[in-house]
Design an enzyme around this catalytic site. Structure first.
Site, PDB file in Angstrom:
ATOM      1  N   TYR A  63      -1.032  -3.202   6.504  1.00 29.15           N
ATOM      2  CA  TYR A  63      -0.197  -4.041   5.536  1.00 29.15           C
ATOM      3  C   TYR A  63       1.102  -3.820   6.124  1.00 29.15           C
ATOM      4  O   TYR A  63       1.780  -3.082   6.310  1.00 29.15           O
ATOM      5  CB  TYR A  63      -0.380  -3.567   4.151  1.00 29.15           C
ATOM      6  CG  TYR A  63       0.371  -4.310   3.085  1.00 29.15           C
ATOM      7  CD1 TYR A  63       0.323  -5.634   2.882  1.00 29.15           C
ATOM      8  CD2 TYR A  63       1.631  -3.777   2.475  1.00 29.15           C
ATOM      9  CE1 TYR A  63       0.888  -6.400   1.927  1.00 29.15           C
ATOM     10  CE2 TYR A  63       2.549  -4.571   1.645  1.00 29.15           C
ATOM     11  CZ  TYR A  63       2.158  -5.812   1.460  1.00 29.15           C
ATOM     12  OH  TYR A  63       2.764  -6.672   0.557  1.00 29.15           O
ATOM     13  N   ARG A 106       9.756   6.812 -18.844  1.00 29.68           N
ATOM     14  CA  ARG A 106       9.488   7.078 -17.465  1.00 29.68           C
ATOM     15  C   ARG A 106       8.621   8.125 -17.141  1.00 29.68           C
ATOM     16  O   ARG A 106       8.032   8.307 -15.975  1.00 29.68           O
ATOM     17  CB  ARG A 106      10.987   7.157 -16.931  1.00 29.68           C
ATOM     18  CG  ARG A 106      10.731   7.519 -15.338  1.00 29.68           C
ATOM     19  CD  ARG A 106      12.207   7.340 -14.652  1.00 29.68           C
ATOM     20  NE  ARG A 106      13.340   8.032 -15.210  1.00 29.68           N
ATOM     21  CZ  ARG A 106      13.542   9.335 -15.238  1.00 29.68           C
ATOM     22  NH1 ARG A 106      13.038  10.137 -14.755  1.00 29.68           N
ATOM     23  NH2 ARG A 106      14.732   9.802 -15.829  1.00 29.68           N
ATOM     24  N   ASP A 134      -5.464   3.385   1.837  1.00 26.40           N
ATOM     25  CA  ASP A 134      -5.013   2.182   0.979  1.00 26.40           C
ATOM     26  C   ASP A 134      -6.333   1.522   0.747  1.00 26.40           C
ATOM     27  O   ASP A 134      -7.025   0.795   1.379  1.00 26.40           O
ATOM     28  CB  ASP A 134      -4.059   1.524   1.712  1.00 26.40           C
ATOM     29  CG  ASP A 134      -3.536   0.110   0.929  1.00 26.40           C
ATOM     30  OD1 ASP A 134      -4.320  -0.488   0.046  1.00 26.40           O
ATOM     31  OD2 ASP A 134      -2.592  -0.439   1.260  1.00 26.40           O
ATOM     32  N   LYS A 176      -3.187  -6.480  -7.094  1.00 28.67           N
ATOM     33  CA  LYS A 176      -4.412  -7.168  -6.562  1.00 28.67           C
ATOM     34  C   LYS A 176      -5.686  -6.960  -7.247  1.00 28.67           C
ATOM     35  O   LYS A 176      -5.798  -7.553  -8.302  1.00 28.67           O
ATOM     36  CB  LYS A 176      -4.695  -6.979  -5.108  1.00 28.67           C
ATOM     37  CG  LYS A 176      -3.409  -6.716  -4.119  1.00 28.67           C
ATOM     38  CD  LYS A 176      -2.672  -7.807  -3.864  1.00 28.67           C
ATOM     39  CE  LYS A 176      -1.327  -7.704  -3.404  1.00 28.67           C
ATOM     40  NZ  LYS A 176      -1.142  -6.989  -2.122  1.00 28.67           N
TER      41      LYS A 176
HETATM   42  C1  LIG Z   1      -0.263  -6.208  -1.704  1.00 22.12           C
HETATM   43  C2  LIG Z   1      -0.481  -4.987  -0.735  1.00 22.12           C
HETATM   44  C3  LIG Z   1       0.346  -3.723  -0.712  1.00 22.12           C
HETATM   45  C4  LIG Z   1       1.716  -3.914  -1.661  1.00 22.12           C
HETATM   46  O1  LIG Z   1       1.623  -3.933  -2.857  1.00 22.12           O
HETATM   47  P1  LIG Z   1       2.687  -4.465  -4.067  1.00 22.12           P
HETATM   48  O2  LIG Z   1       1.827  -4.579  -5.300  1.00 22.12           O
HETATM   49  O3  LIG Z   1       2.795  -5.849  -3.404  1.00 22.12           O
HETATM   50  O4  LIG Z   1       3.738  -3.759  -3.802  1.00 22.12           O
HETATM   51  C5  LIG Z   1      -0.187  -2.536  -0.172  1.00 22.12           C
HETATM   52  N1  LIG Z   1      -1.244  -2.778   0.290  1.00 22.12           N
HETATM   53  C6  LIG Z   1      -2.171  -3.768   0.602  1.00 22.12           C
HETATM   54  C7  LIG Z   1      -3.348  -3.861   1.222  1.00 22.12           C
HETATM   55  C8  LIG Z   1      -1.761  -5.119  -0.006  1.00 22.12           C
HETATM   56  O5  LIG Z   1      -2.465  -6.184  -0.001  1.00 22.12           O
END
Ligand SMILES: *Cc1c(COP(=O)(O)O)cnc(C)c1O
Length: 376
Positions: A95, A42, A167, A192
């Site tokens: 998001y 961790r 983000d 992603k």
């Molecule tokens: C999917 C997504 C998230 C969240 O990510 P997870 O891996 O599902 O927790 C945050 N921001 C954007 C733009 C996303 O597409």
């Protein structure tokens, strides 16, 4: 017999929760010389460190932490700058999970939020409060692919004493590196494009300064947000082909966007690579001439029409995520943007006819043929 000396080309998966120490001197060295050895996964593991290092290099940061999900990354980023009594500015195009975190959970901890419409991101005077700490926005927003001018946003944030948290999930550092435009933290849903194969849930946050990177790391360890060895290893493997994948996603998506724009069944296409996109010029300069693999388009506002498209399409299965090498489609109204109020949805134009595509890296002829038969 002596153990053979092993020199693996690829970092093995250190699937262990804890590491051994020879004696008291060894544990002392662990604390005296950070990074010289490992103690507990961790707190640090060769695989999660390799992932954090890879994302950090791509984004040009001073340090990073790998987290258990993109949501954990957003949470860690918020906690880096905020405590009870503070206020956060958040882009209205955001998001759904980020909005849920701010509205439902951080609000309970005494961190309040105001949403800033897209048009006001470069003029925060009407939104910033004395206790405002940061602005959270996305390089390219979901699902309308609005592009934020990160240089202008960073300048405006810093003028008001705010940090800019970006983000960068939809763009990836292959297209845009927010820290280079003045952002203070950049985060990813590694789930992603960074991992890229729809087989890992992970996140990462990168800091521009070493001080913020140390804060991030502590938050990751103490809140227990850090990522497991196996997921880290898969994400590292995915990242090795990110540059090639994002180029292929971008090429395919541009052709799909042009095809849809010409199709009589399609009322509108949202893709920054199309010349009529409102931020096309910005997307060209800020995206290194590529526009990513995400786009949305508008069918008639009739659930039966959308259902027929989903049922007939074979290459774009309805799977409410994105960025895998295989294409998929999603429906913002019934999935990612379900939690929005009617007014918010109306303002963003998220209606039943809006369909989002994640364009994969398959042969483009196959994708066009599938879309043609599904739309005709
Ligand atoms: C999917 C997504 C998230 C969240 O990510 P997870 O891996 O599902 O927790 C945050 N921001 C954007 C733009 C996303 O597409």
């Amino acid at each position: 017999m002596d153990q053979p000396t092993i020199h693996p080309k690829i970092t093995p998966i250190y699937q262990t929760s804890v590491f051994k120490f020879e004696d008291l001197d060894a544990v002392q060295q662990y604390f005296d010389e950070p990074g010289s050895s490992y103690m507990y996964s961790r707190n640090g593991n060769p695989n999660s460190d390799e992932l954090a290092g890879a994302v950090n290099r791509w984004e040009g940061g001073a340090g990073a932490v790998a987290t258990g999900s993109g949501m954990a990354a957003i949470f860690a980023a918020m906690l880096t700058y905020c405590q009870a009594g503070d206020h956060v500015l958040c882009a209205a195009d955001i998001y759904g999970g980020s909005a849920a975190l701010l509205n439902l959970e951080l609000s309970r901890l005494g961190i309040s939020v105001s949403y800033v419409p897209f048009e006001s991101l470069y003029d925060l005077a009407g939104y910033a409060q004395p206790n405002s700490k940061l602005l959270l926005c996305e390089t390219m927003s979901n699902p309308l692919l609005r592009v934020v001018d990160l240089h202008a946003a960073a300048k405006e944030c810093h003028r008001h004493g705010l940090k800019l948290v970006v983000d960068n999930t939809f763009s990836t550092p292959v297209l845009t590196r927010p820290l280079a435009y003045g952002a203070d933290l950049v985060l990813h849903s590694v789930t992603k494009y960074l991992a890229g194969h729809s087989d890992v849930t992970a996140g990462a946050v990168v800091a521009r300064t070493a001080e913020d990177a140390a804060r991030l790391r502590q938050i990751g360890v103490v809140f227990g947000l850090t990522l497991s060895p196996m997921e880290s290893w898969l994400a590292v493997r995915g990242m090795k082909t990110m540059r090639l994948r994002v180029a292929a996603h971008s090429e395919n998506a541009l052709v799909v966007a042009e095809f849809l724009a010409e199709h009589p069944a399609v009322q509108a296409v949202y893709y920054p690579g199309l010349p009529d996109h409102p931020q096309h010029a910005l997307a060209v300069t800020q995206g290194a001439g590529r526009f990513g693999g995400m786009l949305s388009f508008r069918l008639p506002d009739d659930a039966a029409v959308v259902n027929r498209f989903m049922q007939r399409s074979e290459r774009f299965p309805f799977a409410p995520s994105l960025a895998g090498v295989d294409s998929s489609c999603s429906h913002p109204l019934s999935t990612s943007h379900r939690a929005l109020t009617d007014a918010q949805r109306a303002e963003l134009g998220i209606t039943v006819g809006l369909v989002r595509l994640s364009v994969g890296i398959e042969p483009i002829e196959d994708l066009l043929a599938d879309l043609a038969q599904a739309l005709d």
